[in-house]
Write an enzyme that holds these catalytic residues in place. Structure first.
Site, PDB file in Angstrom:
ATOM      1  N   ASP A   1       0.837  -1.189   0.000  1.00  0.00           N
ATOM      2  CA  ASP A   1       0.000   0.000   0.000  1.00  0.00           C
ATOM      3  C   ASP A   1       0.875   1.244   0.000  1.00  0.00           C
ATOM      4  O   ASP A   1       1.968   1.222  -0.537  1.00  0.00           O
ATOM      5  CB  ASP A   1      -0.924  -0.057   1.240  1.00  0.00           C
TER       6      ASP A   1
ATOM      7  N   ASP B   1      -3.488   2.461  17.637  1.00  0.00           N
ATOM      8  CA  ASP B   1      -4.250   1.235  17.378  1.00  0.00           C
ATOM      9  C   ASP B   1      -3.385   0.131  16.798  1.00  0.00           C
ATOM     10  O   ASP B   1      -3.860  -1.000  16.631  1.00  0.00           O
ATOM     11  CB  ASP B   1      -5.408   1.514  16.412  1.00  0.00           C
TER      12      ASP B   1
ATOM     13  N   HIS C   1      -3.854   5.732   3.451  1.00  0.00           N
ATOM     14  CA  HIS C   1      -4.603   4.562   3.018  1.00  0.00           C
ATOM     15  C   HIS C   1      -4.057   3.284   3.659  1.00  0.00           C
ATOM     16  O   HIS C   1      -4.800   2.460   4.173  1.00  0.00           O
ATOM     17  CB  HIS C   1      -4.560   4.470   1.495  1.00  0.00           C
TER      18      HIS C   1
ATOM     19  N   ASP D   1      -8.151  -1.247  25.970  1.00  0.00           N
ATOM     20  CA  ASP D   1      -8.166  -1.138  24.504  1.00  0.00           C
ATOM     21  C   ASP D   1      -9.566  -0.782  23.997  1.00  0.00           C
ATOM     22  O   ASP D   1      -9.978  -1.214  22.915  1.00  0.00           O
ATOM     23  CB  ASP D   1      -7.685  -2.434  23.847  1.00  0.00           C
TER      24      ASP D   1
ATOM     25  N   ASN E   1     -13.758  -0.574  -7.888  1.00  0.00           N
ATOM     26  CA  ASN E   1     -14.807   0.400  -7.582  1.00  0.00           C
ATOM     27  C   ASN E   1     -15.494   0.919  -8.841  1.00  0.00           C
ATOM     28  O   ASN E   1     -15.946   2.055  -8.890  1.00  0.00           O
ATOM     29  CB  ASN E   1     -14.234   1.586  -6.807  1.00  0.00           C
TER      30      ASN E   1
ATOM     31  N   SER F   1     -11.432  -1.475  -1.103  1.00  0.00           N
ATOM     32  CA  SER F   1     -10.201  -1.542  -0.315  1.00  0.00           C
ATOM     33  C   SER F   1     -10.493  -2.084   1.073  1.00  0.00           C
ATOM     34  O   SER F   1      -9.833  -3.006   1.556  1.00  0.00           O
ATOM     35  CB  SER F   1      -9.579  -0.150  -0.177  1.00  0.00           C
TER      36      SER F   1
END
Length: 391
Positions: A60, A69, A95, A112, A202, A266
């Protein structure tokens, strides 16, 4: 430039969609908006597997390893581009970070309980930068000089411990053709036992042309559905669709520490890569073909007749897939035979004519140059998402 070199490009059509939506500033709001984990029966799946011991390569725009995170989950990766935006720039790793968090986010804060929880929260992420964000000012330079980043990145990921490869990108421009170097790299991955997952495209509201790498043999091609399990209109409908996953109004983590909702195949691809990681963690000897088969055979919202071009066999159910995988006898990891009417490439280095056209992509990404009768075909490719700012 070699005939099969894939160039890095970006499509302006998917520049940020920034309609503000209030309500995701707080931790509870982020988790409450993250409907996809409930739709995928994640809590049930986690009783069997959370992806421990599995490495998912995210090919990516890069991944922010310091995102709260993702801390502790991101391995040292590879930058196949070598230039472009850096940490702190608005066009850096947005992205890729979002996709990594969908796959392996563990949240942050007390218990968390804040931020994004991925579908495989104990999996590791191996970041491989193969494309630039659509607003990166170095796109033109990358387009001219880093065309082999994608196939090289696939091979590098395989050789550096990837168990699953996520390709939330694709090429479905009107002039696109399959690229031998990419096909070879994917076959290499499959032969080494690595599961390859890619976005279906897409182009559903445009030409519905086929997208690569989703259409290469052996790839798990992922369409997008909404929270009701209904095919998303933007999601490309083609013969290669394997399964579907959430791809509408899903929560995206950003390097700027904000959260967004976004849509695209995606995100759907990332959810399926995480599901594959759950299976590989619990049953490490299953082959890529077996993992693909068990995901396809255990779906929910199955279409009439068992499959269609919109959603493949339907919405993945990781818990059901894990239960079914327990009954399988492992098979050798061998290259998946081409199951289509005609081969993409004739013997030798020169690509044969493509058997299908290719769908319009939305996002920033890659372009390809193929040789045909001595002339190069240049095609555009991209990251398969739009984003909407929510906090």
């Amino acid at each position: 430039m070699t005939p099969t070199r894939r160039l890095l490009a970006a499509l302006a059509a998917a520049a940020a969609l920034t309609v503000a939506t209030p309500g995701l500033a707080g931790a509870d709001a982020v988790r409450n908006a993250d409907w996809a984990l409930d739709a995928l029966h994640a809590q049930t799946a986690w009783r069997t597997s959370q992806g421990a011991g599995v490495t998912v390569a995210v090919l990516d725009t890069g991944v922010d390893a310091t995102h709260p995170d993702l801390t502790g989950q991101v391995l040292a990766g590879k930058d196949e581009v070598g230039f472009g935006a850096k940490r702190g720039d608005s066009a850096w790793a947005r992205h890729g970070t979002g996709m990594a968090a969908i796959i392996a986010g563990h949240g942050h804060g007390y218990g968390d309980g804040s931020g994004v929880m991925g579908i495989a929260p104990k999996a590791r992420i191996l970041p491989v930068r193969v494309i630039l964000e659509d607003k990166d000012p170095q796109r033109a330079k990358a387009r001219a000089s880093r065309g082999d980043a994608l196939p090289n990145g696939i091979r590098w990921a395989v050789d550096h411990g990837a168990d699953v490869i996520n390709l939330s990108l694709g090429d479905d421009s009107a002039t696109a053709a399959p690229v031998a170097a990419e096909d070879d790299a994917i076959r290499y991955a499959l032969s080494k036992g690595v599961v390859v997952v890619a976005s279906a495209g897409n182009g559903g509201e445009a030409a519905d042309r086929s997208s690569y790498p989703a259409a290469y043999p052996g790839v798990i091609a992922v369409a997008a559905v909404d929270r009701n399990g209904v095919h998303a209109g933007f999601s490309t409908s083609r013969w290669y669709a394997s399964v579907a996953a959430p791809g509408v109004d899903v929560v995206i983590a950003d390097p700027d520490r904000s959260y967004y909702t976004g849509w695209g195949t995606s995100a759907a691809s990332a959810y399926v890569s995480g599901a594959a990681a759950l299976i590989r963690s619990a049953y490490p000897k299953l082959s890529p073909a077996q993992i693909k088969q068990v995901l396809q055979s255990t779906t929910r919202h199955r279409p009439k007749g068992g499959r269609n071009d919109q959603v493949g066999t339907g919405l993945i159910d990781p818990a059901a897939a894990l239960a079914a995988a327990r009954k399988l006898k492992p098979q050798p990891a061998v290259p998946v035979p081409v199951a289509y009417a005609s081969r993409y490439f004739a013997p030798g280095p020169a690509p044969a004519p493509a058997p299908a056209d290719h769908a319009q992509l939305l996002g920033d990404g890659v372009a390809a140059a193929c040789a045909a009768a001595g002339a190069a075909l240049v095609v555009a490719a991209g990251l398969l998402w739009f984003r909407r700012r929510t906090a």
